[in-house]
Design a protein around this motif. Structure first.
Motif, PDB file in Angstrom:
ATOM      1  N   LEU A 175     -22.724  41.007  67.221  1.00  0.00           N
ATOM      2  CA  LEU A 175     -23.096  39.732  66.611  1.00  0.00           C
ATOM      3  C   LEU A 175     -21.992  38.706  67.006  1.00  0.00           C
ATOM      4  CD1 LEU A 175     -24.999  38.215  64.637  1.00  0.00           C
ATOM      5  CD2 LEU A 175     -23.419  39.007  62.738  1.00  0.00           C
ATOM      6  N   CYS A 176     -22.436  37.597  67.953  1.00  0.00           N
ATOM      7  CA  CYS A 176     -21.497  36.828  68.390  1.00  0.00           C
ATOM      8  C   CYS A 176     -21.948  35.259  67.859  1.00  0.00           C
ATOM      9  CB  CYS A 176     -21.108  36.664  69.673  1.00  0.00           C
ATOM     10  SG  CYS A 176     -22.522  36.244  70.977  1.00  0.00           S
ATOM     11  N   GLY A 177     -22.949  35.215  67.435  1.00  0.00           N
ATOM     12  CA  GLY A 177     -23.259  33.775  67.065  1.00  0.00           C
ATOM     13  C   GLY A 177     -24.579  34.008  66.058  1.00  0.00           C
ATOM     14  N   LEU A 178     -24.537  32.704  65.057  1.00  0.00           N
ATOM     15  CA  LEU A 178     -25.704  32.744  64.152  1.00  0.00           C
ATOM     16  C   LEU A 178     -26.137  31.242  64.165  1.00  0.00           C
ATOM     17  CD1 LEU A 178     -24.473  35.002  61.174  1.00  0.00           C
ATOM     18  CD2 LEU A 178     -26.385  35.368  62.547  1.00  0.00           C
ATOM     19  N   LEU A 181     -23.890  47.327  63.316  1.00  0.00           N
ATOM     20  CA  LEU A 181     -23.753  45.997  63.605  1.00  0.00           C
ATOM     21  C   LEU A 181     -22.127  45.491  63.534  1.00  0.00           C
ATOM     22  CD1 LEU A 181     -26.010  42.993  61.994  1.00  0.00           C
ATOM     23  CD2 LEU A 181     -23.776  42.915  62.220  1.00  0.00           C
ATOM     24  N   THR A 182     -21.924  44.701  64.311  1.00  0.00           N
ATOM     25  CA  THR A 182     -20.595  44.320  64.408  1.00  0.00           C
ATOM     26  C   THR A 182     -20.399  43.052  64.739  1.00  0.00           C
ATOM     27  OG1 THR A 182     -19.702  46.641  65.398  1.00  0.00           O
ATOM     28  CG2 THR A 182     -18.204  44.817  65.705  1.00  0.00           C
ATOM     29  N   GLY A 183     -19.794  42.307  63.900  1.00  0.00           N
ATOM     30  CA  GLY A 183     -19.436  40.795  64.112  1.00  0.00           C
ATOM     31  C   GLY A 183     -18.198  40.717  65.012  1.00  0.00           C
ATOM     32  N   PHE A 184     -18.165  39.957  65.790  1.00  0.00           N
ATOM     33  CA  PHE A 184     -16.793  39.750  66.672  1.00  0.00           C
ATOM     34  C   PHE A 184     -16.501  38.275  66.839  1.00  0.00           C
ATOM     35  CE2 PHE A 184     -18.096  38.698  70.729  1.00  0.00           C
ATOM     36  CZ  PHE A 184     -19.161  39.188  70.923  1.00  0.00           C
ATOM     37  N   LEU A 207     -20.518  38.586  58.071  1.00  0.00           N
ATOM     38  CA  LEU A 207     -20.670  39.658  58.836  1.00  0.00           C
ATOM     39  C   LEU A 207     -19.786  39.102  60.402  1.00  0.00           C
ATOM     40  CD1 LEU A 207     -23.823  41.055  58.365  1.00  0.00           C
ATOM     41  CD2 LEU A 207     -21.703  42.365  58.160  1.00  0.00           C
ATOM     42  N   LEU A 208     -20.297  37.799  60.657  1.00  0.00           N
ATOM     43  CA  LEU A 208     -19.832  37.094  61.874  1.00  0.00           C
ATOM     44  C   LEU A 208     -18.535  36.741  61.686  1.00  0.00           C
ATOM     45  CD1 LEU A 208     -20.134  35.997  64.920  1.00  0.00           C
ATOM     46  CD2 LEU A 208     -21.249  34.296  63.655  1.00  0.00           C
ATOM     47  N   ASP A 209     -18.325  35.773  60.557  1.00  0.00           N
ATOM     48  CA  ASP A 209     -17.132  35.051  60.511  1.00  0.00           C
ATOM     49  C   ASP A 209     -15.941  35.936  60.035  1.00  0.00           C
ATOM     50  OD1 ASP A 209     -18.498  32.644  60.542  1.00  0.00           O
ATOM     51  OD2 ASP A 209     -18.655  32.183  58.416  1.00  0.00           O
ATOM     52  N   ARG A 210     -16.051  37.093  59.401  1.00  0.00           N
ATOM     53  CA  ARG A 210     -15.028  37.951  59.274  1.00  0.00           C
ATOM     54  C   ARG A 210     -14.919  39.028  60.095  1.00  0.00           C
ATOM     55  NH1 ARG A 210     -15.082  37.457  52.457  1.00  0.00           N
ATOM     56  NH2 ARG A 210     -15.016  35.230  52.744  1.00  0.00           N
ATOM     57  N   GLY A 211     -15.818  39.237  61.231  1.00  0.00           N
ATOM     58  CA  GLY A 211     -15.740  40.054  61.905  1.00  0.00           C
ATOM     59  C   GLY A 211     -15.771  41.554  61.804  1.00  0.00           C
ATOM     60  N   LEU A 212     -17.059  41.755  60.778  1.00  0.00           N
ATOM     61  CA  LEU A 212     -16.985  42.815  60.096  1.00  0.00           C
ATOM     62  C   LEU A 212     -17.843  43.847  60.860  1.00  0.00           C
ATOM     63  CD1 LEU A 212     -18.030  41.341  56.338  1.00  0.00           C
ATOM     64  CD2 LEU A 212     -15.664  41.762  57.475  1.00  0.00           C
ATOM     65  N   THR A 213     -17.996  45.243  60.554  1.00  0.00           N
ATOM     66  CA  THR A 213     -18.644  45.932  61.100  1.00  0.00           C
ATOM     67  C   THR A 213     -19.588  46.795  60.041  1.00  0.00           C
ATOM     68  OG1 THR A 213     -17.307  46.488  63.012  1.00  0.00           O
ATOM     69  CG2 THR A 213     -18.814  48.295  62.499  1.00  0.00           C
ATOM     70  N   LEU A 214     -21.009  46.696  60.251  1.00  0.00           N
ATOM     71  CA  LEU A 214     -21.773  47.587  59.222  1.00  0.00           C
ATOM     72  C   LEU A 214     -22.325  48.698  59.951  1.00  0.00           C
ATOM     73  CD1 LEU A 214     -24.329  45.643  56.634  1.00  0.00           C
ATOM     74  CD2 LEU A 214     -24.962  47.825  58.121  1.00  0.00           C
ATOM     75  N   THR A 215     -22.278  49.859  59.289  1.00  0.00           N
ATOM     76  CA  THR A 215     -22.823  50.898  60.150  1.00  0.00           C
ATOM     77  C   THR A 215     -23.916  51.587  59.176  1.00  0.00           C
ATOM     78  OG1 THR A 215     -20.929  51.319  61.281  1.00  0.00           O
ATOM     79  CG2 THR A 215     -22.482  53.126  61.503  1.00  0.00           C
TER      80      THR A 215
END
Lengths: 356, 356
Positions: free
Chosen positions: A259-262, A289-292, B282-290
Motif C-alpha cells: 500500500l503506497c497511496g490512497l 497488507l503493508t503500508g510503506f 495503515l499507509l501513513d504509519r507504515g503498518l503491516t496487517l496480516t
C-alpha cells in the motif's frame, strides 16, 4: 511559457504560485493565485536555484486539507495553509552558490516549490547528473520519488517473483507505470487498472502490461475477473476505495498488498471513510497488507536508484511524462492530474534553457 | 445435565442438536432443535466416541450464515444449512474402535459435533493425554485451536518482543486470554480490550495484563488512550469493526496487526461492511496487517503446542473456562458466548464420567 529573465545582480524577483485558499472538495485553479516577490541573496550554506521542472503529485492535494495527520513525508510537517507558496520537488540549476558543495551551473534536485527561483539550503539539495537519452526531469520521475516508491512496493515490500500475478492500480500514473514495468522485468504477469480505454490500450501496447482494465467502465469488475483468471497474488496499491476493494476480491490465498497511496482519499478528505466489502478476505485468505513510506525507508533508496537507472539505460523501463509548460499553468497541471488526465509523471516545465 | 446411558450393544441412540433454521441477525436458542437418532456401528477405519466436552466458538455463528466464503477451516466447506447437526470440535472417549490406532478408553480430540455419541473417521482423530492439574477440556482451549491461534498471532505473525506494547481484543476470550498471557511471558506490556468492568478487572488481577479497557464504556477511546500512553506496536485482533478502528488509531509507526478473527462481522453478516476511519493510518504509519488462518499453518502447530504445554505446566499460562453443563444447554452456551457472557474458553460438558 513565460520564462523569467530576471537579472541576477543584486536582488532577484521571482513569481510564486500560492495556495489562495484550502479546497473543501475538488481542487480548481481558482484555489491558487500568483504573486511576485523579491528574494534575498543566499546566505552562508544556501544556494539560489533557477527552477527548470516542477514535480506535480497527487499527494499535493492531501497536504492542502486541514486534517490531523502524521508528520512524515509531504504530509503533516509540510502541510499547506491559505496564502502559503506551493511546495514541491524541483529540478533546477544553481545560479549562485554560497556553499562549497555546489557551483553555478550544477543541476540539483531540491524542494524549490512553485516558483521561478528559490533560495534553498545546500544540505537539502542533491546533485543530479544528466542521463543519456533522458530529459533532466527523469530525476522527478523514474529516478525520483515515484520510481523509488514503485521499487519499494514491488521489490522490497511485495518481493515480486516470476510466478506472481501483479495488479497495479493507477497504473498509468508516475508510480504505477514504473511499478508495472519493474514487475514485468521480474517475469510476473502484470495487470494494470487505469481510467479510460485509451490509457488501458497504452499500458498494454507501450508499457508491455499483459492486460489493463478500465475502472471507469460499467463492467470494470467483469473486466478485472477476465484479466485475472488465476487470481492476483500481489497488489501494488495507489488508490484505495472501490479500486482496492475490487482488487481484494481477486486476491489468492496468502497474497500480498503493498500500500503506497490512497489517492481516492486525498480529494474526499479523511471524513468519509470507505467501507471495504472485502475487508474480511484479509482474514479469510490470509493476506498481508503493508503500508510503506518512502521517507522511512531511505536506507533502500540507493539500491532502488541503481536498479532504476540500469533499467532506464537498458530500456526495460520506458520514461513517460505529461508536461505542462509555464509556471502560470501549474494549477492546471495539478487539477488535470487529479482529474485523471495524462499519464506517467506529471511535470511543469518552468524554464526550457537546458532543453536538449 | 442429562448424561446419556445408552446401551452400546447393537445400535446406539444419540441425541443431536440441529440448526433448525439459519439466523438472519442475532442468534437465539430458537434457532436450534434436538433430535434423537440411531447410529450404525463404526465401519472399518471408524471409531464410536462418547462426547465429553463440546467446544463453543464464535466462528460457529459465521458458518450458519449463507454467504459466499472461502473453503477453509470452519468456514465454507463446513457451512451449515437448516436441519444440519451442529458441527464442532469435541473431546471424547473411544467406546468402540474399528481401527488399529485406537482402543476403547482412549481420549481423543475430534470433530464429533453437538451429540452424545459420534461415529468418526480414525484419520480425523488425535489422541490426547491428560495434562497434570488440567481438565481434559484443556485440549479444546489453550492446547486446542484457541491456544494455537493465539500462538500463531503473538509468536509467528507479530513476533512479539519485550519492547512491544501489545493490544489484545476480545482479551477475555479463549484466544485473547492466551494471546495476552503469551505476550506477557515475552516481557511485553499487554493491554486487553473486553466488555464490562468485571472482565477488565479480571484480566489485570487474574491474568496479569498491565491494563484493560472496556469497549462498552462511553469513554472507551479515552480509556484506551490512557492505557497506551506510548502507543501500540502490536495488535492481536479478534473482533474488527469499531474495536479494531480504535486500535488502529493508537498504532505506532511500523506497527504490526495480527488479524485472527472478525467477530463483529459474524453476527452482522458480510453485507454490512464497516467503514474504518483509520484505514489511512495503515499507509501513513507504515503498518503491516496480516490475516492468518490456523488451518493453513499446520506446519507450526507442533511448535506452538510444545510452548503452550510448557507454559501451562509452569503456570505462566492460566487456563480459564466458562462451562455449561448438558448437551441440551449447548444453544444457551453459544448464544451467551456471542452476547459476551463469560470468559476464557467456552465449553459444554456433555458427560462427566471422567471428571477428576
Amino acid at each position: 511559457m513565460q520564462t523569467q529573465q530576471t537579472a541576477l545582480n543584486g536582488t532577484v524577483s521571482t513569481r510564486r504560485m500560492l495556495l489562495d485558499r484550502a479546497p473543501d472538495g475538488d481542487l480548481t485553479t481558482g484555489h491558487f493565485r500568483m504573486s511576485t516577490d523579491v528574494l534575498a541573496q543566499p546566505a552562508d550554506g544556501e544556494v539560489l536555484t533557477r527552477t527548470l521542472y516542477l514535480s506535480v503529485d497527487p499527494v499535493m492535494r492531501k497536504i492542502m486539507t486541514n486534517r490531523t495527520s502524521e508528520p512524515n513525508g509531504l504530509n503533516g510537517v509540510f502541510g499547506l495553509g491559505a496564502g502559503d507558496p506551493m511546495r514541491g520537488r524541483t529540478v533546477g540549476v544553481v545560479e549562485v552558490s554560497n556553499d562549497p558543495k555546489f557551483s553555478a551551473g550544477d543541476f540539483v534536485l531540491g524542494w524549490g516549490g512553485w516558483q521561478d527561483f528559490a533560495i534553498e539550503k545546500a544540505s537539502a539539495l542533491v546533485a543530479v547528473a544528466p542521463v543519456a537519452g533522458q530529459p533532466l526531469s527523469v530525476h522527478l520521475g523514474p529516478l525520483g520519488r515515484p520510481g523509488i516508491t514503485a521499487w519499494l512496493g514491488i521489490v522490497l515490500t511485495a518481493k515480486v517473483e516470476a510466478s506472481d500475478t501483479v495488479l497495479v492500480s493507477s497504473a498509468a500514473g508516475a508510480v504505477g507505470s514504473v511499478a508495472g514495468q519493474l514487475a514485468k522485468s521480474r517475469g510476473a504477469r502484470v495487470v494494470g487498472i487505469a481510467g479510460g480505454a485509451e490509457k488501458c490500450e497504452w499500458l498494454v501496447s507501450t508499457l508491455g502490461f499483459d492486460a489493463a482494465v478500465d475502472y471507469k467502465s460499467a463492467d470494470f469488475l467483469q473486466q478485472l475477473e477476465e484479466a485475472t483468471p488465476d487470481g492476483v497474488s500481489v497488489i501494488h496499491e495507489n488508490v484505495g476505495g472501490a479500486v482496492l476493494d475490487a482488487g481484494l476480491g481477486r486476491m489468492s490465498a496468502e497474497g500480498r498488498i503493498a500500500l503506497c497511496g490512497l489517492l481516492d482519499g486525498y480529494q474526499a478528505g479523511i471524513g468519509e471513510a470507505f467501507a471495504y466489502k472485502n475487508f474480511g478476505l484479509l482474514l479469510d485468505r490470509g493476506l498481508t497488507l503493508t503500508g510503506f513510506r518512502i521517507d522511512e525507508l531511505t536506507g533502500h533508496h540507493q539500491q532502488a536508484l541503481v536498479e532504476l537507472r540500469g533499467s532506464l539505460e537498458s530500456g526495460s523501463i520506458v520514461t513517460t511524462e505529461t508536461v505542462t509548460e509555464g509556471l502560470e499553468n501549474a494549477p492546471d497541471a495539478l487539477v488535470g492530474l487529479l482529474a485523471g488526465k495524462g499519464s506517467g509523471k506529471h511535470l511543469v516545465k518552468v524554464d526550457d534553457s537546458f532543453d536538449r
